[in-house]
Design a protein around this motif. Structure first.
Motif, short mmCIF file in Angstrom:
data_model
loop_
_atom_site.label_atom_id
_atom_site.label_comp_id
_atom_site.label_asym_id
_atom_site.label_seq_id
_atom_site.Cartn_x
_atom_site.Cartn_y
_atom_site.Cartn_z
N VAL A 150 0.85 -1.18 0.00
CA VAL A 150 0.00 0.00 0.00
C VAL A 150 0.89 1.24 0.00
CG1 VAL A 150 -1.70 1.32 1.33
CG2 VAL A 150 -1.86 -1.17 1.23
N ILE B 86 -5.07 3.21 7.74
CA ILE B 86 -5.22 1.87 7.16
C ILE B 86 -6.25 1.08 7.96
CG2 ILE B 86 -4.05 -0.34 6.79
CD1 ILE B 86 -1.50 1.38 6.13
N GLU C 56 -9.53 1.98 7.10
CA GLU C 56 -9.79 1.72 5.68
C GLU C 56 -10.08 3.02 4.92
OE1 GLU C 56 -12.52 -1.52 5.06
OE2 GLU C 56 -11.46 -2.77 6.50
N TYR D 195 -8.82 4.56 2.33
CA TYR D 195 -8.10 4.55 1.06
C TYR D 195 -8.74 5.54 0.09
CZ TYR D 195 -6.15 0.17 2.83
OH TYR D 195 -5.52 -0.76 3.59
N GLY E 146 -6.44 3.64 -4.24
CA GLY E 146 -6.00 2.61 -3.30
C GLY E 146 -4.85 3.04 -2.41
N GLN E 147 -4.60 4.33 -2.35
CA GLN E 147 -3.51 4.88 -1.53
C GLN E 147 -4.07 5.44 -0.22
OE1 GLN E 147 -2.57 7.90 -4.41
NE2 GLN E 147 -0.66 6.88 -4.98
N ILE E 148 -3.17 5.59 0.72
CA ILE E 148 -3.47 6.26 1.97
C ILE E 148 -2.86 7.65 1.90
CG2 ILE E 148 -2.98 6.28 4.46
CD1 ILE E 148 -5.03 4.17 3.70
#
Length: 84
Positions: A31, A67, A70, A72, A76-78
């Protein structure tokens, strides 16, 4: 610390976007954790790396919480906010 989340020793400075990207392994998946650093005026990768190393644990702690929540983005990145 959540054992399913591990931060690996990899850091990228993405020049055009002025982003620092560090990486976490979450249940075996990689991630990207992204910090927008344009407001800091970091001029090159060495300055960016130095800045990150001084604040590594704070950023990893923030990313871990995001994370777990959740949080994101659509890629799909933080996205981790700057440390003040």
């Amino acid at each position: 610390m959540n054992q399913a989340i591990q931060f690996i020793d990899r850091l990228e400075f993405r020049e055009p976007a002025h982003q620092l990207v560090f990486f976490a392994q979450v249940n075996g998946m990689l991630v990207e954790c992204v910090i927008a650093v344009s407001s800091l005026g970091l001029t090159d990768e060495s300055h960016a790396t130095s800045y990150f190393e001084k604040n590594r644990f704070d950023y990893e702690e923030r990313a871990e919480q995001l994370i777990e929540d959740e949080s994101y983005n659509s890629a799909g990145q933080i996205e981790v906010s700057l440390i003040s």
